[in-house]
Write an enzyme that holds these catalytic residues in place. Structure first.
Site, mmCIF file in Angstrom:
data_model
loop_
_atom_site.group_PDB
_atom_site.id
_atom_site.type_symbol
_atom_site.label_atom_id
_atom_site.label_comp_id
_atom_site.label_asym_id
_atom_site.label_seq_id
_atom_site.Cartn_x
_atom_site.Cartn_y
_atom_site.Cartn_z
ATOM 1 N N GLY A 11 46.488 43.429 57.395
ATOM 2 C CA GLY A 11 46.785 44.380 56.641
ATOM 3 C C GLY A 11 46.221 45.318 55.337
ATOM 4 N N GLY A 14 46.502 48.647 53.246
ATOM 5 C CA GLY A 14 47.526 49.221 52.356
ATOM 6 C C GLY A 14 47.703 49.024 51.430
ATOM 7 N N GLN A 15 49.625 49.006 50.196
ATOM 8 C CA GLN A 15 48.917 49.417 49.602
ATOM 9 C C GLN A 15 48.200 47.919 48.091
ATOM 10 O OE1 GLN A 15 52.646 49.141 47.395
ATOM 11 N NE2 GLN A 15 51.943 50.431 45.511
ATOM 12 N N ASP A 37 42.731 44.979 60.001
ATOM 13 C CA ASP A 37 43.944 46.013 59.852
ATOM 14 C C ASP A 37 44.629 46.762 61.018
ATOM 15 O OD1 ASP A 37 46.030 47.683 59.091
ATOM 16 O OD2 ASP A 37 45.458 47.626 57.118
ATOM 17 N N ASP A 52 45.740 44.197 65.790
ATOM 18 C CA ASP A 52 47.371 44.058 65.679
ATOM 19 C C ASP A 52 48.066 42.494 65.994
ATOM 20 O OD1 ASP A 52 49.300 44.478 66.489
ATOM 21 O OD2 ASP A 52 49.656 45.570 68.405
ATOM 22 N N TYR A 142 64.411 46.650 56.804
ATOM 23 C CA TYR A 142 63.358 46.113 56.034
ATOM 24 C C TYR A 142 63.734 44.546 55.575
ATOM 25 C CZ TYR A 142 59.883 45.813 51.973
ATOM 26 O OH TYR A 142 58.562 44.988 51.479
ATOM 27 N N LYS A 146 62.997 40.794 55.648
ATOM 28 C CA LYS A 146 62.960 39.522 54.586
ATOM 29 C C LYS A 146 63.820 38.736 55.020
ATOM 30 C CE LYS A 146 58.619 41.830 53.825
ATOM 31 N NZ LYS A 146 57.393 41.322 54.061
#
Ligand code: AKB
Length: 316
Positions: A11, A14-15, A37, A52, A142, A146
């Site tokens: 990832g 991502g941010q 990613d 993936d 989500y 988690k």
């Protein structure tokens, strides 16, 4: 010792991945960090592999190919986006997590980082100064994923001795990239609009107080946790982590000090209910005691940083 480590970031576009990658490269060298990613950025930011992470064979092949010793698994579908397709969000979040934990066990990874979130908390937890140990009844898929992830981390640690570490991130504010699909994203969006000379309509009510944290603090917390001696890590689900807390109205006022013409309206949508179920502030005493956590950035420091960096980006 340090430079023998080989890090895989899942990832990476991502941010948090975008900002964490250069920090990890500073520590482990450019060749010591593999970014992965679903698609490469152009130009790639590092040694890059398309991955993936829902595919266990591909993940394990990549780990073997690069002799990976540590994985930072940052890919996830966040709170607001997850509500559009809950089963798909569950599938992606859980499948990628279990693939990483299985790879860690089978391929003897030294350490794994799995982010969690304030989204694990729901209506039953105290909303002020939310404690490390609280009843967890999240309202989003989500958040549910988690809570499950935290328990899987504990399970793999106890049963297979996997050295997996985790933080419950508050809303993350950074200039490096735009977040996507979260409930706390309004803060980053508000800064972008102000710097671009545009007005903003916030999707949360002006008095909605949420825990937030500046990216520099996030990166430091993540690295400090990962570098802490294993015997200092007493929480193997996920550590509460505090930065600061503010409301959209407080952020607006703060931005207006620098951009007096900036206008912000408030039109709540479905994300209001998600935000209302989350804590207003976090008790991170365990992180302070175990590995010395202390945040550095309050709202006005975050505003100065964000405006300075975004203004430079705009000129650039
Ligand atoms: C979100 O809003 O979904 C995320 C988070 C708090 O985990 N930023």
């Amino acid at each position: 010792m340090m430079n023998k480590e080989k890090i895989l970031v899942i990832g990476a576009n991502g941010q948090i991945g975008t900002a964490l990658l250069p920090k990890l490269q500073e520590i482990y060298g450019e060749d010591g960090v593999i970014a992965s990613d679903l698609q490469a950025t152009n130009p790639p930011k590092s040694v890059f592999e398309t991955l993936d992470a829902t595919q266990p064979t591909a993940l394990q092949a990549l780990i073997k190919k690069h002799n990976i010793t540590q994985v930072y698994h940052l890919a996830a579908v966040l709170s607001a986006k997850g509500e559009a397709n809950p089963l798909q969000a569950w599938e992606i979040n859980m499948q990628t997590l279990l693939n990483v934990l299985e790879a860690a066990r089978n391929l003897n990874l030294k350490k794994v980082f799995i982010p969690s979130s304030i989204a694990v908390f729901g209506e039953s937890a105290p909303h002020q100064f939310t404690p490390q140990q609280a009843y967890l009844d999240p309202t989003t898929v989500y958040g549910i994923s988690k809570v499950a992830a935290e328990n899987w981390c504990l399970y793999y640690h106890k049963r297979y001795q996997v050295d997996v570490r985790s933080l419950r991130y508050p809303g993350v504010i950074g200039y490096q990239s735009l977040p996507g699909g979260g409930t706390t994203d309004y803060a980053v969006e508000m800064y972008h609009k102000a710097v671009a000379g545009e007005n903003y309509t916030c999707y949360l009510q002006e008095n909605t107080r949420l825990p937030m944290i500046y990216m520099e603090d996030v990166l430091r917390a993540t690295i400090e946790l990962m570098e802490a001696p294993a015997d200092q890590i007493s929480v193997r689900t996920s550590y509460n982590l505090a930065g600061t807390s503010f409301t959209p109205a407080e952020l607006y006022e703060n931005i207006k000090l620098l951009f007096p013409d900036f206008q912000c309206g408030f039109v709540p949508d479905f994300r209001q209910a998600i935000a209302d179920s989350w804590p207003e502030s976090i008790d991170d005493t365990s992180a302070q005691k175990d590995w010395g956590w202390k945040p550095k950035f309050d709202l006005s420091q975050i505003t100065t940083e964000m405006i300075t960096h975004l203004s430079k980006q705009l000129i650039g």
